[in-house]
Motif scaffolding. Structure first.
Motif, PDB file in Angstrom:
ATOM      1  N   SER A 334       0.777  -1.349   0.003  1.00  0.00           N
ATOM      2  CA  SER A 334      -0.025  -0.070  -0.070  1.00  0.00           C
ATOM      3  C   SER A 334       0.705   1.358  -0.010  1.00  0.00           C
ATOM      4  CB  SER A 334      -0.954  -0.077   1.311  1.00  0.00           C
ATOM      5  OG  SER A 334      -1.870  -1.196   1.007  1.00  0.00           O
ATOM      6  N   LEU A 335       2.007   1.316   0.801  1.00  0.00           N
ATOM      7  CA  LEU A 335       3.023   2.631   0.572  1.00  0.00           C
ATOM      8  C   LEU A 335       3.320   2.594  -0.545  1.00  0.00           C
ATOM      9  CD1 LEU A 335       4.391   2.083   4.258  1.00  0.00           C
ATOM     10  CD2 LEU A 335       2.662   3.823   3.808  1.00  0.00           C
ATOM     11  N   SER A 336       3.828   1.386  -1.283  1.00  0.00           N
ATOM     12  CA  SER A 336       4.747   1.526  -2.500  1.00  0.00           C
ATOM     13  C   SER A 336       3.650   1.923  -3.486  1.00  0.00           C
ATOM     14  CB  SER A 336       4.977   0.035  -3.010  1.00  0.00           C
ATOM     15  OG  SER A 336       5.643   0.094  -4.260  1.00  0.00           O
ATOM     16  N   ASN A 337       2.330   1.828  -3.435  1.00  0.00           N
ATOM     17  CA  ASN A 337       1.212   2.245  -4.545  1.00  0.00           C
ATOM     18  C   ASN A 337       1.162   3.921  -4.202  1.00  0.00           C
ATOM     19  OD1 ASN A 337       0.965  -0.317  -5.661  1.00  0.00           O
ATOM     20  ND2 ASN A 337      -0.792  -0.778  -4.488  1.00  0.00           N
ATOM     21  N   ALA A 338       1.182   4.204  -2.896  1.00  0.00           N
ATOM     22  CA  ALA A 338       0.772   5.414  -2.543  1.00  0.00           C
ATOM     23  C   ALA A 338       1.907   6.234  -3.217  1.00  0.00           C
ATOM     24  CB  ALA A 338       0.817   5.643  -1.301  1.00  0.00           C
ATOM     25  N   SER A 339       3.212   5.929  -2.956  1.00  0.00           N
ATOM     26  CA  SER A 339       4.433   6.706  -3.374  1.00  0.00           C
ATOM     27  C   SER A 339       4.461   6.571  -4.935  1.00  0.00           C
ATOM     28  CB  SER A 339       5.745   5.885  -2.986  1.00  0.00           C
ATOM     29  OG  SER A 339       6.924   6.465  -3.335  1.00  0.00           O
ATOM     30  N   ARG A 340       4.031   5.628  -5.484  1.00  0.00           N
ATOM     31  CA  ARG A 340       3.985   5.761  -7.016  1.00  0.00           C
ATOM     32  C   ARG A 340       2.928   6.438  -7.580  1.00  0.00           C
ATOM     33  NH1 ARG A 340       3.362   0.481  -7.735  1.00  0.00           N
ATOM     34  NH2 ARG A 340       5.411   0.039  -7.862  1.00  0.00           N
ATOM     35  N   TYR A 341       1.576   6.371  -7.222  1.00  0.00           N
ATOM     36  CA  TYR A 341       0.552   7.076  -7.630  1.00  0.00           C
ATOM     37  C   TYR A 341       0.024   8.234  -6.913  1.00  0.00           C
ATOM     38  CZ  TYR A 341       0.244   2.492  -9.995  1.00  0.00           C
ATOM     39  OH  TYR A 341       0.710   1.381 -10.739  1.00  0.00           O
ATOM     40  N   ALA A 342       0.418   8.606  -5.778  1.00  0.00           N
ATOM     41  CA  ALA A 342       0.046   9.686  -4.926  1.00  0.00           C
ATOM     42  C   ALA A 342       1.023  10.262  -4.337  1.00  0.00           C
ATOM     43  CB  ALA A 342      -1.004   9.300  -3.982  1.00  0.00           C
TER      44      ALA A 342
END
Length: 417
Positions: A334-342
């Motif tokens: 979830s943190l990886s996705n947030a860093s990539r997309y947000a």
């Protein structure tokens, strides 16, 4: 039979099959919709077809009565047979052609060769449009059969009854051109549909592959956990006779059996883990992580530009190794996705110890800057969902009201270690 004779025999068979499919109604008749799917395009085209059908039918009847001096009682049914099938040619092209061809042939017989040609020009125009729909909707073999029957069964009898041969050749060329044009349009449509189907199948294959890859990854991690526990069991069984004084011989034998079984299971587990790893993936030396390393995840996310806050609700308790690992991976992904997309988003992590399940929640409030273009994206949500499903939990992920993204997973505790 030599090669040329064999090819000629095959061509004759295909032609006979095409003629039979054209003339004989059957299950293979295509019931297709040869119109655009969007209503804004379909309605005008249907209106045009209706207007053409009315015009061609009325013209065929009027010309037959006024110019060809055909009795009205005969002109009406012949005109309807010749042109009216155009109205359903876009749905049943072969049926429309059969009716129109029968009407044209009956007109040849009814007029007995009087006049330059036996049909009104409007009937020929209707036939051309119907032939176009046949070319679009029917397969190529049937299309050739339709062209053959049109020329041999409609135009040649008209020539035999007195229509000039050169004009019959012109009409034959126009019929062939209409069928060829329709076949080209239909072939392009079929190619587009096949490409769309292949793309959809490719996406489904990629999704299945992603699920399998994530399951293999989860299996590797859990096998590492199992291997660790089996190692502990083997060592404890080995050390037990030395730790416990005056141990009975039966107990020593029992510990020996436990030790040997644990070592054998450990060997098999390592073999399975080796099969699950890819060729370029080395063995995992470090122990599998858990929520005890949550602070490391938060620190790494902050270094990537996120503003992260974490909170633990409830009384922490020992967790099953699979639950602990899955919770860690869900937060990590979830943190990886947030860093990539947000990028730059504020992220809230909540670890809640409930009565029966561990609730993991990761939410963000949306990007502060434009995210970098994704290079194909990963399958993080697939992996998280597979982990939760493996534990018989509940998983939800999706956009929040306003902006941002939310991931919520509930993981049943199971039996603690």
């Amino acid at each position: 039979m030599n090669e040329p004779d064999h090819a000629a025999h095959g061509a004759r068979n295909r032609l006979a099959t095409g003629v039979r499919a054209a003339v004989v109604p059957g299950r293979d008749d295509p019931a297709v919709t040869l119109l655009p799917g969007t209503l804004a395009l379909r309605v005008p085209i249907l209106a045009i077809l209706l207007a053409m059908t009315i015009g061609f039918t009325a013209g065929s009847i009027a010309i037959a009565i006024v110019d060809y001096h055909v009795r009205p009682g005969l002109a009406w049914p012949l005109g309807v047979l010749q042109a009216a099938p155009l109205i359903f040619a876009a749905r049943w092209p072969l049926a429309a052609w059969r009716v129109a061809a029968a009407g044209l042939l009956l007109t040849v017989v009814a007029r007995h060769g009087t006049g330059f040609m036996p049909w009104p020009v409007t009937a020929i125009l209707a036939l051309i449009v119907i032939l176009f729909f046949v070319g679009v909707g029917a397969d190529r073999q049937t299309t050739v059969g339709v062209g053959t029957v049109t020329i041999a069964g409609v135009l040649l009898p008209a020539v035999a009854f007195g229509m000039p041969g050169w004009f019959g050749m012109i009409l034959a060329g126009i019929a062939a051109l209409a069928l060829t044009f329709g076949d080209a349009v239909g072939g392009r449509h079929s190619a587009v549909e096949e490409l769309r189907r292949r793309e959809e199948q490719h996406r489904e294959d990629l999704a299945r592959q992603a699920v399998l890859e994530e399951r293999a990854r989860i299996a590797r991690e859990l096998h590492d956990v199992v291997a660790h526990h089996m190692s502990v069991i083997a060592m404890q069984a080995e050390a037990a006779p030395y730790k416990i004084p005056d141990l009975p011989d039966a107990a020593k034998q029992t510990f020996g059996v436990v030790r040997d079984a644990a070592r054998e299971a450990l060997t098999e587990t390592r073999r399975v883990v080796g099969l699950l790893r890819s060729a370029d993936e080395g063995a995992e030396r470090a122990p599998q992580p858990g929520l005890d390393r949550l602070d490391d995840l938060v620190a790494g996310a902050r270094r990537s530009g996120l503003s992260v806050a974490s909170v633990v609700v409830g009384m922490p308790r020992p967790l099953h190794a699979g639950v602990d690992l899955s919770a860690y991976r869900i937060v990590q992904e979830s943190l990886s996705n947030a860093s990539r997309y947000a990028p730059g988003a504020q992220v809230q992590i909540e670890i809640k110890y409930g009565a029966d399940a561990l609730r993991v929640s990761v939410t963000d409030d949306g990007p502060r800057s434009t995210p970098a273009e994704s290079q194909g994206g990963g399958h993080g949500l697939v992996g998280m969902r597979e982990r939760v499903t493996m534990l018989d939990g509940r998983f939800e992920a999706g956009p929040r009201e306003g902006s941002g993204w939310s991931v919520v997973a509930e993981l049943p505790y199971g039996d603690p270690d």
